[in-house]
Motif scaffolding. Sequence first.
Motif, PDB file in Angstrom:
ATOM      1  N   THR A 161      -3.714   1.893  -3.472  1.00 51.82           N
ATOM      2  CA  THR A 161      -3.076   0.601  -3.732  1.00 51.82           C
ATOM      3  C   THR A 161      -1.779   0.846  -4.510  1.00 51.82           C
ATOM      4  OG1 THR A 161      -4.111   0.314  -5.882  1.00 51.82           O
ATOM      5  CG2 THR A 161      -5.333  -0.513  -3.969  1.00 51.82           C
ATOM      6  N   LEU A 178      -7.708   4.086  -1.699  1.00 50.06           N
ATOM      7  CA  LEU A 178      -8.085   3.218  -0.578  1.00 50.06           C
ATOM      8  C   LEU A 178      -8.744   4.016   0.541  1.00 50.06           C
ATOM      9  CD1 LEU A 178      -5.024   0.840  -0.154  1.00 50.06           C
ATOM     10  CD2 LEU A 178      -7.391   0.164  -0.633  1.00 50.06           C
ATOM     11  N   LYS A 191     -14.063   6.050   6.203  1.00 49.42           N
ATOM     12  CA  LYS A 191     -13.033   6.679   5.382  1.00 49.42           C
ATOM     13  C   LYS A 191     -12.542   5.783   4.227  1.00 49.42           C
ATOM     14  CE  LYS A 191     -10.621   7.675   9.058  1.00 49.42           C
ATOM     15  NZ  LYS A 191      -9.798   8.213  10.156  1.00 49.42           N
ATOM     16  N   ALA A 192     -13.057   4.562   4.177  1.00 48.88           N
ATOM     17  CA  ALA A 192     -12.642   3.665   3.085  1.00 48.88           C
ATOM     18  C   ALA A 192     -13.270   4.123   1.782  1.00 48.88           C
ATOM     19  CB  ALA A 192     -13.071   2.237   3.393  1.00 48.88           C
ATOM     20  N   PHE A 193     -12.471   4.214   0.729  1.00 51.23           N
ATOM     21  CA  PHE A 193     -13.002   4.560  -0.583  1.00 51.23           C
ATOM     22  C   PHE A 193     -13.851   3.391  -1.066  1.00 51.23           C
ATOM     23  CE2 PHE A 193     -13.036   5.071  -5.151  1.00 51.23           C
ATOM     24  CZ  PHE A 193     -13.190   6.442  -5.302  1.00 51.23           C
ATOM     25  N   ALA A 217      -5.100   2.870  -7.110  1.00 49.99           N
ATOM     26  CA  ALA A 217      -6.539   2.967  -6.833  1.00 49.99           C
ATOM     27  C   ALA A 217      -6.740   3.511  -5.415  1.00 49.99           C
ATOM     28  CB  ALA A 217      -7.195   1.597  -6.963  1.00 49.99           C
ATOM     29  N   ASP A 272       0.838  -1.205   0.000  1.00 47.19           N
ATOM     30  CA  ASP A 272       0.000   0.000   0.000  1.00 47.19           C
ATOM     31  C   ASP A 272       0.871   1.253   0.000  1.00 47.19           C
ATOM     32  OD1 ASP A 272      -2.227  -1.563  -0.028  1.00 47.19           O
ATOM     33  OD2 ASP A 272      -2.883  -1.096   2.014  1.00 47.19           O
ATOM     34  N   PHE A 288      -2.613  -4.995   5.617  1.00 48.41           N
ATOM     35  CA  PHE A 288      -2.515  -4.767   7.068  1.00 48.41           C
ATOM     36  C   PHE A 288      -3.794  -5.217   7.779  1.00 48.41           C
ATOM     37  CE2 PHE A 288       0.830  -1.624   5.923  1.00 48.41           C
ATOM     38  CZ  PHE A 288       1.800  -2.009   6.825  1.00 48.41           C
ATOM     39  N   THR A 302     -12.784  -0.166  -3.742  1.00 53.74           N
ATOM     40  CA  THR A 302     -11.416  -0.599  -4.051  1.00 53.74           C
ATOM     41  C   THR A 302     -11.050  -1.892  -3.325  1.00 53.74           C
ATOM     42  OG1 THR A 302     -10.739   1.709  -4.292  1.00 53.74           O
ATOM     43  CG2 THR A 302      -8.990   0.072  -4.117  1.00 53.74           C
ATOM     44  N   ARG A 303     -11.314  -1.916  -2.046  1.00 47.29           N
ATOM     45  CA  ARG A 303     -10.935  -3.100  -1.278  1.00 47.29           C
ATOM     46  C   ARG A 303     -11.961  -3.319  -0.164  1.00 47.29           C
ATOM     47  NH1 ARG A 303      -5.368  -2.474   1.398  1.00 47.29           N
ATOM     48  NH2 ARG A 303      -4.551  -2.797  -0.702  1.00 47.29           N
TER      49      ARG A 303
END
Lengths: 391, 391
Positions: free
Chosen positions: A104, A110, B162-164, A108, A51, B232, B167-168
Amino acid sequence: MKQWRPEEYSKLYRDSLLENVIPFWEKHSPDWTNGGYYTCLDRQGNVYDTDKFLWLQGRQAWMFSLLYQQVEPREDWLAMAKLGISFLSNYGRDHNGDFYFSLTKEGAPLVQPYNIFSDCFAAMAFGKYGLVSGEKVYTDQAVGIFQRILERQANPKGKYNKAFPGTRPLKNFALPMILSNLCLELESLLPSEMVEKTLDDCIREVMVNFLDPETLLMFENRTLENEFSDTFEGRLLNPGHAIEAMWFMMDIAKRRGDQQLADRAVEIMLKQLERGWDKEYGGVFYFLDSKGHPPQQLEWDQKLWWVHLETLVALAKGYEHTGNPECMAWFEKVHNYAWGKFYDPKNGEWFGYLNRKGEVLLDLKGGKWKGCFHVPRALFQVWKSLEKGLR
Amino acid sequence: MKQWRPEEYSKLYRDSLLENVIPFWEKHSPDWTNGGYYTCLDRQGNVYDTDKFLWLQGRQAWMFSLLYQQVEPREDWLAMAKLGISFLSNYGRDHNGDFYFSLTKEGAPLVQPYNIFSDCFAAMAFGKYGLVSGEKVYTDQAVGIFQRILERQANPKGKYNKAFPGTRPLKNFALPMILSNLCLELESLLPSEMVEKTLDDCIREVMVNFLDPETLLMFENRTLENEFSDTFEGRLLNPGHAIEAMWFMMDIAKRRGDQQLADRAVEIMLKQLERGWDKEYGGVFYFLDSKGHPPQQLEWDQKLWWVHLETLVALAKGYEHTGNPECMAWFEKVHNYAWGKFYDPKNGEWFGYLNRKGEVLLDLKGGKWKGCFHVPRALFQVWKSLEKGLR
């Protein structure tokens, strides 16, 4: 390690920068496939996570631009800077132009732009890179980002701010502190009235509004009326932060020829160091509660690399600007602690995180918060400050 | 402290609950002026900060309701529970009905409802208090809060996430874990189909989807397809969390008469304990990286009170439900560690935070995260589980 002359320290810091630390990052961090840098490096330098955290992308691009500008115009250093600049430029910003917190490895998004310091370090990188490369597109971007940071200043976290409005409004030390450095970094790109006004504002915030005039302790959070708040946030001390801010103030003092400001910064810096120093095990605490209550931060007693490196810079500059012998005595003490505990003679570079007793807590060389920045910047600054030798 | 019979442990835990821990909170925590409880208590029990954190308000109101229900219907315990219930009821919720994270001592909102566990512990408190007091308004509220938690399940942090997006996407272990306990707590108030469906969902999440079937390690975060994520977040282990979840599973197993589920929960619990135990200094680590990389959490090697208390509960219940002698052997070992390091014979109650070596890191008895909950709940649970003696 003792009774060295300042210029001997200077040489050690220079050699370590150029022969140990910079080669470590040159070898292990570049991602030539996707652009940008890997910063999650283990003790040996192996990438353990891919990351990309934007603070660290910006900081490393700035660092290599600085080396190119101040040490030697090496094309490989410029290419290394460009690697981060292009990555930031291609993938770093959301539709508002604010910088994400992390991406990422391919770029992209995160984590959303909740943290304005991503923008601060991007501006620092674009500014320096634009200046050394002559690519005006980047200096223009740096100015634009800087202006947007000033606009966002009142509520830097935007919609991610979890504080209920109005109940207990507090302001935080970090942004005026970082702006006092960033403003000097971008000085040649900004209108001079903007520079002088920003510097005036920063000096007032840092040297007056966040300072308790009785104890000379610097607080992390104050009320909007610049008063102490008897709360977890209001009682919080972060000695490393305060000490780092003092060398930013010394830089402003030098730029303005303001010896009084330099003297005051040294005085305040030494106070934080006396309060922050762990008399039992050595090293500077990470966090303290000004009233001695338990802080919320479980990592409060840990010894962090950046705290000690910024302290070395502040002491070296303090000595350079005032000749105060206390600065040199403290420098020797902190130097011996830091080089004995953080420096890794086996694999190069520095450990980041020690426990209170100075034992390695995490043996990483880089991670989410540690990249190619505090170690090389401090080595560079101390090298330059002590170069001229005894005062 | 060794070679005790289970019923001797049971008596110690009972006596400590009723003669040491509960009196500590009765004496030091109630705010009879403003309502609610102070939880920031120093080693002696003095209030060092007056902010009120909603997790802890709900948990303490639940705890005193439980004592009233299960130990003795003492009016002062009911009044103590009511003190928190009224405070939560008067000041706890925003205009959507979601619970703030913290309030001033007078009840003004400080931190927005970004944390759904405030709602979970409020529902737990309202449910239990409503049941023991017979005040239907509170049991109704508990059901309403529970339904709203289920609605918010897919994005519990709401706009503070806060996670976009996209993406993941990862899902987190904590909510299914807490729901498996909360659902049993509120069982008598909920439609039985809702209870059975929620329990089925929780069992599948906890025992299958967050579990690695090879190693039997429980992960804090999984992909939406229940896969390992080599990041992580994806590598993060929290042994205390996983162990606590296993006693929630044993409670469900008991309620359903499902011996297979109980056996499996014990097996998994022992695996987390073996992996989480610090073979050098004793105690259970707070966080680990499943691949042995440096975790992001600087507090990873600290020993926390709740981890050890929940482990004692899981071992006592494991012994109660399966008679597995490993459970009793581990119980003795963890008991000796915990009572030797966390328990404060001088001022009562337990320390919360030790460093890796088991030395006191913060000598508080309560703070932002530690209140009247894990210590008394665990003492109660172990008392009851080991009461019947040898199996």
